[in-house]
Design an enzyme around this catalytic site. Sequence first.
Site, PDB file in Angstrom:
ATOM      1  N   GLU A 335       0.833  -1.205   0.000  1.00  0.00           N
ATOM      2  CA  GLU A 335       0.000   0.000   0.000  1.00  0.00           C
ATOM      3  C   GLU A 335       0.871   1.259   0.000  1.00  0.00           C
ATOM      4  OE1 GLU A 335      -3.153   0.022   2.962  1.00  0.00           O
ATOM      5  OE2 GLU A 335      -4.227   1.598   1.902  1.00  0.00           O
ATOM      6  N   HIS A 356       4.559 -27.208   0.208  1.00  0.00           N
ATOM      7  CA  HIS A 356       3.931 -28.305  -0.535  1.00  0.00           C
ATOM      8  C   HIS A 356       2.946 -27.757  -1.555  1.00  0.00           C
ATOM      9  CE1 HIS A 356       5.414 -31.509   2.214  1.00  0.00           C
ATOM     10  NE2 HIS A 356       5.626 -30.419   2.934  1.00  0.00           N
ATOM     11  N   LYS A 472     -12.436   2.787  -3.272  1.00  0.00           N
ATOM     12  CA  LYS A 472     -13.516   3.192  -2.360  1.00  0.00           C
ATOM     13  C   LYS A 472     -14.555   4.032  -3.108  1.00  0.00           C
ATOM     14  CE  LYS A 472     -11.033   3.205   2.107  1.00  0.00           C
ATOM     15  NZ  LYS A 472     -10.576   3.997   3.256  1.00  0.00           N
TER      16      LYS A 472
HETATM   17  O1  PA5 Z   1      -3.534   2.405   5.469  1.00  0.00           O
HETATM   18  C1  PA5 Z   1      -4.581   2.936   5.183  1.00  0.00           C
HETATM   19  O2  PA5 Z   1      -4.718   4.162   5.199  1.00  0.00           O
HETATM   20  C2  PA5 Z   1      -5.803   2.135   4.797  1.00  0.00           C
HETATM   21  O3  PA5 Z   1      -5.511   0.779   4.720  1.00  0.00           O
HETATM   22  C3  PA5 Z   1      -6.935   2.352   5.808  1.00  0.00           C
HETATM   23  O4  PA5 Z   1      -6.502   1.982   7.079  1.00  0.00           O
HETATM   24  C4  PA5 Z   1      -8.177   1.563   5.435  1.00  0.00           C
HETATM   25  O5  PA5 Z   1      -8.570   1.876   4.129  1.00  0.00           O
HETATM   26  C5  PA5 Z   1      -9.327   1.846   6.406  1.00  0.00           C
HETATM   27  O6  PA5 Z   1      -9.635   3.198   6.404  1.00  0.00           O
HETATM   28  P1  PA5 Z   1     -10.508   3.863   7.533  1.00  0.00           P
HETATM   29  O7  PA5 Z   1      -9.782   3.755   8.822  1.00  0.00           O
HETATM   30  O8  PA5 Z   1     -10.668   5.286   7.098  1.00  0.00           O
HETATM   31  O9  PA5 Z   1     -11.819   3.137   7.568  1.00  0.00           O
END
Ligand code: PA5
Length: 503
Positions: A335, A356, A472
Amino acid sequence: MEGLKLIDIGENETIKEQVRRGLKEQQPFESEDFKAANEISLDLTYMFDTPDEGSIRRKDVENLIPGIIKAHKMLKNDEGDIYDRGICMTGWQTLPLEITAEHLDEIRSVTGELSGEIDAFVSLGIGGSYLGVEATFRALTHQYFNQLTREQRGGAPEIYFLGNNMDPDYFRDTLDMLEGKRIAINVISKSGTTTETAIAFRIIQKLLEKNWGGRANRMILATTDKAKGALRKLADRKGYRSFIIPDNIGGRFSVLTDVGLVGLAMAGIDIEEFVAGFKNMQDIALRDDFWKNPALVHAGLRHAAWLKGKKIEVVATNAVSLYGVARWMEQLFPESEGHEGHGLWVSPSLYSEKLHANGQAVQEGERNILETFLLLLEHDNRIQIPATDDDLDGLNFLADRDLDMGFINRKVVEGPAYAHFQGGVPNMIVEIPKRNAYNLGQFYYMMERSVAISGYLLGHNPFIQPGVEAYKQAMFALIGKPGYDDIARSMEKNLKRIKRIRV
Ligand code: PA5
C-alpha cells in the site's frame, strides 16, 4: 469411550502466559537481561551472490548506502514528499516516546471495566484499522482463544473481528457465535466512511439497540479522527466512549495508536510492554551507521532486490502465530510502495504448508522472487516426538536424540533458505526471539521505518494510498451512494465502451 486425555503432553505454555497476563504479572521488559534476550536480528547469509544472473551483490547494496543515509536524515527531519492533504504523515516516528502512562491507564480503565460486563468483544475495521490489531492478537494468544474458558484466556472476553469483508455468510456465521452473549464493540475507522466497516457497524449497532435500547451506547467504543468524519459526529451525538486516530498517522502505521491499543488491552495483552518494544527499536532505528541499523539494512536489501528485477517478496513464516504479521506486511509495503508502477508484491506464506504448494515455484519458477522469512526462534511449547516399536517412517532417530517439534520447525526455514538460495532466490531471515508484545513492537517499528525509507528510494510518497481511495470511490458509485453521481455516470459511460465477455 472416554474422551481424549493429553497424556505426557504437558501444560500449554501459551495458556499459562495468558493467565499470567490476566494476573497483571508483567515481564521484566525494562531489564537489560530481557532486552538482550529479545534482540531482533537479520540473517543475510543467503542474500548475496545467488548462483544466477539476477543475483544481488553486496556492492549493489553498498552503492545505495549514501542515498539511504540521505533518506534516513530527511525522514528524521520530516523532510520530503511525506505530506497528505497538507499534513506531515510521520507522527508514528516519535509516537513511542509520546504515549504517556496516563493514556495507557485510561485505555486499561475503559477496557477493564467493560470487560467485566461482557462475554465477547468485536473489533470492526478494515486495512490499517484491522490488520495490526488482529496480527498482534493472533501472534500472542492461543489459536483457539474463543474456545478456551475465560480463566484460560486470562479473564479476557472472546475476541472477534468484523468489517474486513462484505461476505454475508461470514457475517452471519459470526453473529451465531455472538448469540446469547453480552457483547461490546470497537468500531475503528479514521475516515468514518469506509463501506465495509460502516455496514458492519450499522448491523451490529441496530442489534445492540434492539437488545438493550439506550444502554447499548455504553457497549460501543468508537476509534476515529478527533474532530472530523461521520463516525466522530455519530460518536459525539450518541455519547459513545471514543478513542483517537491522530491526523498525522495513516491507517497502516497506526497499530501503536488507540487503533491497536484498545483491542489489545481488551485481549489482556500488556500494552506497556508493546510500547517498550517500539521505543527500543526507535532507538536502534535512529542509528546513522547503515550496517548497525536493521531498518535501513532491510530497506536497502529490498530496494536492491527490486532494482535487480525482483517483483515478488514471499514473506514466509514457520509460526502460525506470526502469519497475521506477514499479512500485516502485505498491507504495509504494497500500500505504501505500490505507486507509479513501482514496488514489490508481498505474498504472505505459512511454511511448511506452502512448501507443498507454491514452494515449487519459489524453487524453480520465474526468478523474480525475493524471500523474507519471519523465523520464530523459540516457541511457547515443546512437543516431544515419540519413538515407535517398528520405526516404519524412520523417524525414531528424532526421539533418540531428544529433538522436539520446534527444532524441526526451525529447519522449515533453514532448509528452504538454503535450497531457495541455490535455486536463485535471495533471502533474508528476520529472527524473532519469542512471542511477546515487546518483540512485536520492535518488529512493527522496524518495518514502518523501512517502508518510509523505501518511499524516498522509490521517489514517491509512501503515506498516501490513491489506489485504495480509487476503489472506495468506485464502490460508492456502484452501490449508488448519494454524492457519487458524477463518478457513477462516468463509470456507466466507460462500462458501455467495455465489451462484456462471458464464456
Ligand atoms: O492504510 C490505510 O490508510 C488504509 O488501509 C486504511 O486503514 C483503510 O482503508 C481503512 O480506512 P478507515 O480507517 O478510514 O476506515
